[in-house]
Scaffold this active site. Structure first.
Site, PDB file in Angstrom:
ATOM      1  N   THR A  34       0.823  -1.210   0.000  1.00  0.00           N
ATOM      2  CA  THR A  34       0.000   0.000   0.000  1.00  0.00           C
ATOM      3  C   THR A  34       0.860   1.264   0.000  1.00  0.00           C
ATOM      4  O   THR A  34       1.902   1.317   0.658  1.00  0.00           O
ATOM      5  CB  THR A  34      -0.894  -0.006   1.260  1.00  0.00           C
ATOM      6  OG1 THR A  34      -1.585  -1.237   1.307  1.00  0.00           O
ATOM      7  CG2 THR A  34      -1.880   1.153   1.260  1.00  0.00           C
ATOM      8  N   GLY A  73       3.329  -3.099   8.488  1.00  0.00           N
ATOM      9  CA  GLY A  73       3.515  -3.326   9.923  1.00  0.00           C
ATOM     10  C   GLY A  73       4.991  -3.536  10.257  1.00  0.00           C
ATOM     11  O   GLY A  73       5.687  -4.301   9.597  1.00  0.00           O
ATOM     12  N   GLU A 317      -5.931  -5.954   3.992  1.00  0.00           N
ATOM     13  CA  GLU A 317      -5.970  -7.150   3.149  1.00  0.00           C
ATOM     14  C   GLU A 317      -7.191  -7.134   2.223  1.00  0.00           C
ATOM     15  O   GLU A 317      -7.760  -8.178   1.906  1.00  0.00           O
ATOM     16  CB  GLU A 317      -5.977  -8.412   4.027  1.00  0.00           C
ATOM     17  CG  GLU A 317      -5.174  -9.543   3.448  1.00  0.00           C
ATOM     18  CD  GLU A 317      -3.758  -9.149   3.119  1.00  0.00           C
ATOM     19  OE1 GLU A 317      -2.982  -8.901   4.032  1.00  0.00           O
ATOM     20  OE2 GLU A 317      -3.438  -9.080   1.918  1.00  0.00           O
TER      21      GLU A 317
END
Ligand SMILES: CCCCCCCCCC/C=C\CCCCCC(=O)SCCNC(=O)CCNC(=O)[C@H](O)C(C)(C)COP(=O)(O)OP(=O)(O)OC[C@H]1O[C@@H](n2cnc3c(N)ncnc32)[C@H](O)[C@@H]1OP(=O)(O)O
Ligand SMILES: Cc1cc2nc3c(=O)[nH]c(=O)nc-3n(C[C@H](O)[C@H](O)[C@H](O)COP(=O)(O)OP(=O)(O)OC[C@H]3O[C@@H](n4cnc5c(N)ncnc54)[C@H](O)[C@@H]3O)c2cc1C
Length: 551
Positions: A34, A73, A317
């Site tokens: 992303t 993350g 997701e």
């Protein structure tokens, strides 16, 4: 996501090099797809990886602000490696997005490498112990071998070679994680309903007749209505997750043999089950919080943390709407197959009903309700296709007609997924309880009936459209549902205890096994830093001057 992508997107030689290092934690990685400007539309990603045959390296660049990676993350401070999804350019041609393994920090000093700009994206609704990060590149070079080459390769001279049999093979990790997330939704919902049901057995409030003692709040019908659907949904999600995992494993085995025929169905199923399970889990966890009144609002109840954690799964997701629209694409194709008289795969075979043109006769048995959900999905799909075609006839392009029909398409995909979930829930309970005691069977059947009745009553408008259900049938179903709640009530605490979740896992003052709710709430309150001193300094700094008129 780092390790599954190494497994799914690397050649065997690349795996032999990278996997042991990752599994031994000699390196720590993340998955950066992303960007600040694009999440859903992967083809719109802007990070570039341009092959330079002179040096046999890829040059990584972030040409715009919106091309910065955003969200991965652990990216900000923890990881030293990163899978970066970038537009691949070689010999002046763009070949679309591909994954690359990129070292972003020095393995000894942990300093960002020259040409790498990395940092933290700041506080979020939840997940604040995770350092989600941003990442940009300025002419940063990585070796050619760091392109993950299982599905496509760039040869030393810059020739691009496509290897994969399926155009979307590089999306494999996303499918895998979507499958896992259904299980994650079940697990977290089980935690929330354990907390809320146990607390509701301890909490007493109000007395229906002024003489009697106060009732456990779990005895109220409305509380049972709030909570028993949560237990039933946790079971439904768990069983669907196991079923989906098997479908995923079978498809993976077939792909390894070179057969990609079942991938579209797996993509359609994993998309809608991920969407619905995460959305249902998030809204039902919030319902559990409501069921705990004011104490549910305390962080020490564990429920706000659970909600913040799970509500993110609806987005990451693949966002809820986007994934349902992927399933809708598959359903419209299935509809066209029915029209053409072609055979359908098992999960959509019920769609043949879409052409009967008649309302399904109402039958309130569990199997009858599942058939009604299927009729509803088939009917919604049929109406949606009609709208789509009407718009095409009016001269719109397929894309325009599709866009205008997306509200209906989402409704059809949601109804399809509910029908699949209901069918799997019931058939898995029947399969798994063949040798169970009659009492266990009875309780598990009561729970799937709660699920079926609840959703039938939630969808009465649709049932009136697509089945012959009458006003009196709905009234009768409502009474049966309310009766069922009373049958489940005596076992409710036992059923959530059967999730077998330790206190350390629940992390809740309200949901602990010993039921010492008030003692635990008070003990947690004592940990507030405001209780460390009898008078806080803000009294002297602000309150007293204000009270004395000196501010
Ligand atoms: C390891 C993690 C464990 C998790 C469990 C435990 C959780 C514990 C907590 C963990 C905490 C945090 C984890 C956080 C992880 C979060 C990670 C991320 O979010 S990574 C980023 C994820 N991003 C997305 O999901 C983006 C969503 N967008 C898409 O998937 C696609 O862009 C799209 C599907 C919307 C469209 O793709 P596009 O390329 O534009 O496709 P087209 O429109 O050109 O073509 C559609 C065509 O392709 C088929 N298709 C699409 N996707 C797939 C697929 N994956 N597999 C097979 N086929 C696919 C689609 O069906 C169409 O086919 P047609 O035949 O043309 O109809
Ligand atoms: C906690 C968390 C962790 C994450 N971790 C990672 C990670 O590790 N790695 C990573 O790469 N990413 C990660 N992400 C990013 C995540 O994958 C994206 O947020 C997600 O894919 C949605 O993309 P977006 O944020 O760009 O939303 P957008 O795509 O901008 O969507 C915004 C809204 O527009 C709607 N919309 C968009 N396109 C359409 C369309 N075509 N038709 C109709 N409606 C549309 C969506 O439904 C949504 O309501 C994480 C996100 C979160 C919240």
């Amino acid at each position: 996501m780092f390790v599954p992508t190494l497994m799914g997107q690397c050649t065997p030689e690349q795996q032999a090099y990278w996997l042991p290092r990752a599994l031994d934690m000699q390196i720590i990685g993340t998955y950066a797809q992303t960007e600040l400007g694009h999440g859903t539309f992967i083809r719109g990603l802007e990070t570039t990886a341009t092959y330079d045959p002179e040096t046999e390296t890829f040059v990584m660049n972030s040409p715009t602000l919106t091309s910065y990676k955003w969200w991965a993350g652990g990216l900000a401070k923890t990881v030293n490696y990163c899978i970066v999804v970038a537009q691949l350019y070689t010999k002046g041609v763009c070949h679309g997005t591909h994954p690359f393994i990129v070292q972003i920090r020095d393995e000894e000093t942990h300093m960002p490498r020259p040409g790498v700009k990395v940092g933290d994206i700041g506080p979020k609704l939840g997940f604040n112990t995770a350092d989600n990060g941003y990442l940009g590149f300025d002419n940063y070079r990585i070796p050619r071998d760091n392109m993950m080459m299982k599905n496509a390769q760039v040869l030393k001279d810059g020739t691009y070679v496509k290897v994969a049999r399926h155009g979307k093979a590089t999306y494999g990790t996303m499918v895998f994680v979507r499958v896992l997330l259904v299980n994650e939704a079940a697990f977290n919902l089980a935690k929330a309903c354990t907390i809320a049901v146990r607390y509701s057995a301890i909490r007493r409030q109000c007395s229906p007749d002024s003489e009697g003692s106060e009732l456990q709040v779990l005895d109220y019908s409305t509380q049972q209505h709030k909570l028993f659907i949560c237990i039933a949904t946790a079971h439904a999600l768990q069983l669907n997750s196991t079923w989906l995992w098997k479908t995923f494993s079978d498809t993976l085995a077939a792909i390894k043999q070179g057969n990609v025929d079942t991938l579209p169905e797996l993509h359609a199923l994993s998309s809608c089950l991920k969407a619905l399970s995460t959305a249902d889990a998030a809204s039902l966890i919030e319902q559990c919080r409501h069921a705990c009144g004011g104490h549910g609002y305390m962080m020490s109840s564990g429920l706000p943390y659970l909600y913040a954690f799970v509500t993110a799964t609806r987005t990451y997701e693949g966002d809820y709407t986007i994934l349902l629209l992927q399933t809708a694409r598959f359903l419209v194709k299935a509809y066209e197959q029915v029209e053409a008289g072609k055979p359908l795969t098992p999960t959509v075979s019920y769609l043949s009903q879409a052409f009967t043109g008649k309302k399904l006769p109402w039958d309130s048995s569990p199997d009858g309700i599942i058939r009604a959900f299927q009729a509803l999905a088939a009917g919604k799909l049929s109406s949606t296709v009609k709208s789509l075609r009407k718009r095409l006839e009016s001269g719109l392009s397929y894309e325009q007609a599709w866009e205008l029909s997306t509200i209906q398409l989402n409704g059809a995909a949601e109804a399809h997924c509910r029908a699949v979930m209901s069918q799997n829930y019931k058939s898995e309970i029947e399969r798994l309880t063949v040798n169970s005691s009659p009492n266990v069977k009875l309780v598990l059947q009561q729970l799937y009936k709660v699920y079926l009745y609840y959703w039938a009553l939630e969808r009465t408008g649709d049932l009136l459209l697509y089945t012959s259900i009458s006003e009196s049938d709905i009234f009768e179903l409502q009474l049966r549902y309310e009766g069922l709640l009373k049958e489940i009530r005596p076992n409710a605490v036992g059923i959530v205890d059967a999730f077998d979740l330790r206190d350390e896992v629940l992390h809740s003052a309200l949901g602990s096994y010993d039921g010492n709710v008030y003692e635990r709430l008070m003990a947690e309150a004592q940990k507030s830093p405001l209780n460390a001193e009898p008078v806080n300094q803000t009294f002297h700094t602000y309150l007293k001057p204000m009270m004395k008129g000196k501010l």
